[in-house]
Design a protein around this motif. Structure first.
Motif, mmCIF file in Angstrom:
data_model
loop_
_atom_site.group_PDB
_atom_site.id
_atom_site.type_symbol
_atom_site.label_atom_id
_atom_site.label_comp_id
_atom_site.label_asym_id
_atom_site.label_seq_id
_atom_site.Cartn_x
_atom_site.Cartn_y
_atom_site.Cartn_z
ATOM 1 N N LEU A 93 0.467 -1.217 -0.145
ATOM 2 C CA LEU A 93 -0.393 -0.048 -0.130
ATOM 3 C C LEU A 93 0.940 1.622 -0.092
ATOM 4 C CD1 LEU A 93 -3.304 -1.311 2.072
ATOM 5 C CD2 LEU A 93 -3.144 -0.711 -0.043
ATOM 6 N N PRO A 94 2.141 0.970 0.666
ATOM 7 C CA PRO A 94 2.656 2.365 0.744
ATOM 8 C C PRO A 94 3.198 2.572 -0.519
ATOM 9 C CG PRO A 94 3.294 1.113 2.882
ATOM 10 C CD PRO A 94 2.025 0.313 1.980
ATOM 11 N N ILE A 95 3.803 1.355 -1.130
ATOM 12 C CA ILE A 95 4.147 1.945 -2.470
ATOM 13 C C ILE A 95 3.537 2.310 -3.838
ATOM 14 C CG2 ILE A 95 4.980 0.488 -4.758
ATOM 15 C CD1 ILE A 95 6.769 -0.303 -3.000
ATOM 16 N N ILE A 96 2.151 1.813 -3.427
ATOM 17 C CA ILE A 96 1.043 2.037 -4.204
ATOM 18 C C ILE A 96 0.633 3.614 -4.483
ATOM 19 C CG2 ILE A 96 -1.718 1.906 -4.884
ATOM 20 C CD1 ILE A 96 -0.872 -1.739 -4.162
ATOM 21 N N PHE A 97 1.000 3.866 -3.010
ATOM 22 C CA PHE A 97 0.648 5.394 -2.820
ATOM 23 C C PHE A 97 1.729 5.885 -3.263
ATOM 24 C CE2 PHE A 97 0.105 9.460 -0.054
ATOM 25 C CZ PHE A 97 -1.113 9.772 -0.045
ATOM 26 N N PHE A 98 2.567 6.227 -3.058
ATOM 27 C CA PHE A 98 3.868 6.600 -3.511
ATOM 28 C C PHE A 98 3.967 7.452 -5.022
ATOM 29 C CE2 PHE A 98 8.006 7.811 -4.490
ATOM 30 C CZ PHE A 98 8.164 8.755 -3.886
ATOM 31 N N VAL A 99 3.376 5.446 -6.160
ATOM 32 C CA VAL A 99 3.947 6.276 -6.730
ATOM 33 C C VAL A 99 2.401 6.388 -7.361
ATOM 34 C CG1 VAL A 99 3.201 4.512 -9.126
ATOM 35 C CG2 VAL A 99 4.535 4.266 -7.214
ATOM 36 N N PHE A 100 1.259 7.223 -6.976
ATOM 37 C CA PHE A 100 -0.007 7.440 -7.064
ATOM 38 C C PHE A 100 0.306 8.854 -7.052
ATOM 39 C CE2 PHE A 100 -4.201 9.672 -6.083
ATOM 40 C CZ PHE A 100 -4.421 9.100 -6.387
ATOM 41 N N GLN A 101 0.669 8.995 -6.482
ATOM 42 C CA GLN A 101 1.198 10.898 -5.373
ATOM 43 C C GLN A 101 2.309 11.040 -6.760
ATOM 44 O OE1 GLN A 101 0.200 12.634 -3.213
ATOM 45 N NE2 GLN A 101 -1.564 11.200 -3.522
ATOM 46 N N ARG A 102 3.499 10.059 -6.868
ATOM 47 C CA ARG A 102 4.132 10.958 -8.234
ATOM 48 C C ARG A 102 3.296 11.147 -9.139
ATOM 49 N NH1 ARG A 102 8.668 12.059 -10.595
ATOM 50 N NH2 ARG A 102 9.802 11.111 -11.116
ATOM 51 N N ARG A 103 2.706 9.823 -10.151
ATOM 52 C CA ARG A 103 1.954 10.443 -11.023
ATOM 53 C C ARG A 103 1.522 11.625 -10.821
ATOM 54 N NH1 ARG A 103 1.083 4.026 -13.532
ATOM 55 N NH2 ARG A 103 2.954 3.648 -13.777
ATOM 56 N N LYS A 104 0.693 11.742 -10.074
ATOM 57 C CA LYS A 104 -0.196 12.825 -9.634
ATOM 58 C C LYS A 104 0.474 14.108 -9.664
ATOM 59 C CE LYS A 104 -3.628 14.198 -7.426
ATOM 60 N NZ LYS A 104 -4.587 13.538 -5.655
ATOM 61 N N GLY A 105 1.486 14.020 -9.546
ATOM 62 C CA GLY A 105 2.602 15.649 -9.343
ATOM 63 C C GLY A 105 3.031 15.853 -8.282
ATOM 64 N N ASN A 106 2.576 15.120 -7.143
ATOM 65 C CA ASN A 106 2.611 15.504 -5.821
ATOM 66 C C ASN A 106 3.219 15.553 -5.217
ATOM 67 O OD1 ASN A 106 -0.230 16.623 -6.332
ATOM 68 N ND2 ASN A 106 -1.204 14.513 -4.777
ATOM 69 N N PRO A 117 2.261 10.879 1.920
ATOM 70 C CA PRO A 117 2.962 9.212 2.424
ATOM 71 C C PRO A 117 3.013 9.176 3.946
ATOM 72 C CG PRO A 117 3.547 10.507 0.404
ATOM 73 C CD PRO A 117 3.536 11.495 1.190
ATOM 74 N N TYR A 118 3.274 10.169 4.226
ATOM 75 C CA TYR A 118 3.457 9.725 6.368
ATOM 76 C C TYR A 118 2.277 8.925 6.838
ATOM 77 C CZ TYR A 118 8.520 11.126 5.720
ATOM 78 O OH TYR A 118 10.029 11.367 4.902
ATOM 79 N N ILE A 119 1.531 10.401 5.903
ATOM 80 C CA ILE A 119 0.312 10.652 6.795
ATOM 81 C C ILE A 119 -0.372 9.139 6.966
ATOM 82 C CG2 ILE A 119 -1.933 11.479 7.367
ATOM 83 C CD1 ILE A 119 -0.786 13.715 7.803
ATOM 84 N N PHE A 120 -0.460 8.691 5.180
ATOM 85 C CA PHE A 120 -1.143 7.614 5.167
ATOM 86 C C PHE A 120 -0.381 6.054 5.609
ATOM 87 C CE2 PHE A 120 -1.156 4.303 1.577
ATOM 88 C CZ PHE A 120 -2.746 3.957 1.370
ATOM 89 N N SER A 121 0.659 6.512 5.244
ATOM 90 C CA SER A 121 0.723 5.461 6.037
ATOM 91 C C SER A 121 1.126 4.760 7.692
ATOM 92 C CB SER A 121 3.053 5.462 6.416
ATOM 93 O OG SER A 121 3.149 5.046 4.918
ATOM 94 N N ILE A 124 3.809 -1.296 15.480
ATOM 95 C CA ILE A 124 3.129 -0.067 16.469
ATOM 96 C C ILE A 124 3.988 0.604 15.829
ATOM 97 C CG2 ILE A 124 2.300 0.902 19.018
ATOM 98 C CD1 ILE A 124 0.667 -1.755 19.037
ATOM 99 N N CYS A 125 5.738 -0.061 17.015
ATOM 100 C CA CYS A 125 6.755 1.274 16.764
ATOM 101 C C CYS A 125 6.519 2.447 15.621
ATOM 102 C CB CYS A 125 7.574 -0.200 16.474
ATOM 103 S SG CYS A 125 9.193 0.827 16.516
ATOM 104 N N TYR A 126 6.317 0.789 14.204
ATOM 105 C CA TYR A 126 6.167 1.985 12.813
ATOM 106 C C TYR A 126 5.664 3.164 12.758
ATOM 107 C CZ TYR A 126 8.788 -1.223 9.482
ATOM 108 O OH TYR A 126 9.887 -2.064 8.741
ATOM 109 N N LEU A 127 4.076 2.716 13.458
ATOM 110 C CA LEU A 127 3.393 4.115 13.443
ATOM 111 C C LEU A 127 3.680 5.345 14.407
ATOM 112 C CD1 LEU A 127 0.371 5.679 13.757
ATOM 113 C CD2 LEU A 127 -0.247 3.841 15.429
ATOM 114 N N LEU A 128 4.660 4.831 15.917
ATOM 115 C CA LEU A 128 5.412 5.958 16.429
ATOM 116 C C LEU A 128 6.423 6.891 16.039
ATOM 117 C CD1 LEU A 128 5.072 4.032 20.270
ATOM 118 C CD2 LEU A 128 3.745 6.011 18.945
ATOM 119 N N ASN A 129 6.871 5.692 15.035
ATOM 120 C CA ASN A 129 8.078 6.441 14.544
ATOM 121 C C ASN A 129 7.752 7.379 13.295
ATOM 122 O OD1 ASN A 129 9.639 4.645 15.819
ATOM 123 N ND2 ASN A 129 10.921 3.253 14.482
ATOM 124 N N THR A 130 6.981 6.845 12.666
ATOM 125 C CA THR A 130 6.825 7.983 11.260
ATOM 126 C C THR A 130 5.562 8.992 12.128
ATOM 127 O OG1 THR A 130 5.772 5.936 9.509
ATOM 128 C CG2 THR A 130 4.741 7.931 9.533
#
Length: 193
Positions: free
Chosen positions: A59-72, A87-91, A116-122
């Motif tokens: 899901l993070p890769i899909i979101f990143f690619v989507f944001q990249r294609r939209k020019g964001n 991308p951080y908030i999405f993750s 949960i650690c991934y969440l807190l780190n992000t």
């Protein structure tokens, strides 16, 4: 006679390292290892593996690619720190859902805790990102190192070597400054540990 300090082979090697050892690469390795490391029923293993890999890789890769294609996001390194926020908030949103799903599925505590650690780190990265850009490549590699220091010193040694190459590649590509790479490394290791 001037000598060029640009070594195109080292730039190619740095790009390969940077592209192979993306943050999702470390996430895939870590969660795949942990899902098979801890005893689980077959059905739980499949479900927990699917949850962790979907949340931290797919899901993070899909979101990143989507944001990249939209020019964001203007480039694959996301060098503009403000373009990293969504991308951080999405993750973070995905990590919350994944943590709940893992908990309901009675996943091994270490796997749920790491999500949960991934969440807190992000969350910490989002706060840092308001003021300063750090290397997420280095953060994820060093966080993975912190996980494996407690499980396998041999694996941790290999990851340390990869971390050094990742840090070098981010500097060589000029995607980050030395302080951004060091800060990413320290934040990732100490928050995860």
């Amino acid at each position: 006679m001037k000598f060029s300090t640009v070594n195109p082979k080292s730039l190619i090697f740095a790009r390969i390292i940077s592209n192979v050892f993306l943050p999702p690469t470390f996430s895939f390795f870590t969660f795949a290892f942990l899902n098979f490391y801890y005893p689980q029923t077959f059905n739980s293993l499949i479900l927990n593996f699917s949850i962790t890999i979907s949340a931290t890789v797919v899901l993070p890769i899909i979101f990143f690619v989507f944001q990249r294609r939209k020019g964001n996001i203007v480039d694959n390194d996301a060098v503009i720190k403000e373009q990293r926020t969504y991308p951080y908030i999405f993750s973070m949103t995905i990590f919350i859902v994944a943590s709940v799903l893992l908990w309901f599925n009675n996943a091994p505590v270490f796997i749920t805790s790491l999500m949960i650690c991934y969440l807190l780190n992000t969350l910490v990265v989002v706060i840092i990102n308001i003021f300063y850009k750090i290397s997420i490549h280095s953060l994820t590699a060093s966080g993975t190192l912190a996980v494996f220091v407690n499980i396998s010193l041999l694996t941790a040694g290999i990851i340390l070597l990869i971390l050094i190459f990742v840090m070098w590649s981010r500097l060589r590509l000029r995607a980050h400054t030395f302080s951004q790479v060091i800060m990413g490394t320290f934040v990732g290791f100490f928050l995860t540990y």
